[in-house]
Design a protein around this motif. Sequence first.
Motif, PDB file in Angstrom:
ATOM      1  N   GLN A  34       1.045  -0.986  -0.408  1.00  0.00           N
ATOM      2  CA  GLN A  34      -0.696   0.096  -0.058  1.00  0.00           C
ATOM      3  C   GLN A  34       1.044   1.159  -0.286  1.00  0.00           C
ATOM      4  O   GLN A  34       1.591   0.867   0.920  1.00  0.00           O
ATOM      5  N   TYR A  36       1.008   5.298   0.472  1.00  0.00           N
ATOM      6  CA  TYR A  36       0.029   6.572   1.536  1.00  0.00           C
ATOM      7  C   TYR A  36       0.786   8.197   1.479  1.00  0.00           C
ATOM      8  O   TYR A  36       1.793   7.893   1.256  1.00  0.00           O
ATOM      9  N   GLN A  38       1.856  11.672   3.003  1.00  0.00           N
ATOM     10  CA  GLN A  38       1.471  12.372   4.369  1.00  0.00           C
ATOM     11  C   GLN A  38       1.660  13.732   4.215  1.00  0.00           C
ATOM     12  O   GLN A  38       3.369  13.837   4.095  1.00  0.00           O
ATOM     13  N   GLY A  43      -1.883  13.047   9.135  1.00  0.00           N
ATOM     14  CA  GLY A  43      -2.227  11.313   9.254  1.00  0.00           C
ATOM     15  C   GLY A  43      -1.898  11.053   8.214  1.00  0.00           C
ATOM     16  O   GLY A  43      -1.952  11.427   7.128  1.00  0.00           O
ATOM     17  N   PRO A  44      -1.189   9.670   7.803  1.00  0.00           N
ATOM     18  CA  PRO A  44      -1.615   9.597   6.505  1.00  0.00           C
ATOM     19  C   PRO A  44      -2.418   8.901   5.743  1.00  0.00           C
ATOM     20  O   PRO A  44      -3.606   8.219   6.601  1.00  0.00           O
ATOM     21  N   PHE A  46      -4.119   7.135   2.707  1.00  0.00           N
ATOM     22  CA  PHE A  46      -4.186   6.101   1.429  1.00  0.00           C
ATOM     23  C   PHE A  46      -4.299   6.694  -0.225  1.00  0.00           C
ATOM     24  O   PHE A  46      -5.173   7.104  -0.050  1.00  0.00           O
ATOM     25  N   LEU A  89       4.971   7.675   1.857  1.00  0.00           N
ATOM     26  CA  LEU A  89       4.876   6.276   2.488  1.00  0.00           C
ATOM     27  C   LEU A  89       4.884   4.356   1.824  1.00  0.00           C
ATOM     28  O   LEU A  89       3.117   4.852   1.138  1.00  0.00           O
ATOM     29  N   VAL A 100       2.918  -2.706   7.550  1.00  0.00           N
ATOM     30  CA  VAL A 100       3.734  -2.670   8.375  1.00  0.00           C
ATOM     31  C   VAL A 100       4.390  -1.438   7.492  1.00  0.00           C
ATOM     32  O   VAL A 100       4.587  -1.059   6.417  1.00  0.00           O
ATOM     33  N   PHE A 101       5.237  -0.110   7.778  1.00  0.00           N
ATOM     34  CA  PHE A 101       5.767   0.999   6.943  1.00  0.00           C
ATOM     35  C   PHE A 101       6.745   1.133   7.058  1.00  0.00           C
ATOM     36  O   PHE A 101       7.572   0.686   8.178  1.00  0.00           O
ATOM     37  N   GLY A 102       7.654   1.887   5.927  1.00  0.00           N
ATOM     38  CA  GLY A 102       8.759   2.374   5.470  1.00  0.00           C
ATOM     39  C   GLY A 102       9.126   3.460   6.166  1.00  0.00           C
ATOM     40  O   GLY A 102       8.263   4.043   6.394  1.00  0.00           O
ATOM     41  N   THR A 103      10.237   4.225   5.935  1.00  0.00           N
ATOM     42  CA  THR A 103      10.725   5.593   6.707  1.00  0.00           C
ATOM     43  C   THR A 103       9.797   7.084   5.468  1.00  0.00           C
ATOM     44  O   THR A 103       9.775   7.766   6.016  1.00  0.00           O
TER      45      THR A 103
END
Lengths: 111, 111
Positions: A34, A36, A38, A43-44, A46, A89, A100-103
């Motif tokens: 997914q 996103y 930000q 907030g992120p 979608f 993201l 789980v997200f990346g930076t």
Amino acid sequence: SQKIEQNSEALNIQEGKTATLTCNYTNYSPAYLQWYRQDPGRGPVFLLLIRENEKEKRKERLKVTFDTTLKQSLFHITASQPADSATYLCGMNTGFQKLVFGTGTRLLVSP
Amino acid sequence: DAGVTQSPTHLIKTRGQQVTLRCSPKSGHDTVSWYQQALGQGPQFIFQYYEEEERQRGNFPDRFSGHQFPNYSSELNVNALLLGDSALYLCASSPRGTGYTFGSGTRLTVV
């Protein structure tokens, strides 16, 4: 555990060009990948979801690809605009597993 | 249609104190996840609630606890606050783990 890597350096491009952001992961291929957006202090939001059995997904000026062999997803914004400037993201999960997200990668589109 | 609502928006607490953050999920969403986001980092998964039970948990100490109510709203509690707990706390709701909807977050500052 799954590790997600996004380019931590900001991506600077000119208005009208195509922005391409990269997301690499280790270990298993997730069922869902997914993307996103930000904005600072928010907030992120979608944008797009692509499944492991899909190669490409499009939505208006956005395109996401998913290569399970390379363990990589590419996120493209065509005809970029200054309003596209934000942090993007990449997130992954499998079924009901945690997302789980990346930076994140910061995109700056200059006029 | 209201999205995810979080309260309060900002909070200042002293080390050692306890804090409760609240989240109302998007209508129709039964799964609530909580994330901690430090400045310049991606959101880190704290835990996820479904059917009033903690279904998954990230690498956070027991000082972090939560609850989900029958109407799917949720609370995040943090005890014995540390300076390092200062962050943006995000709540996200989802139907079956796809396309999360995030709230605007609660900015917690521990002094």
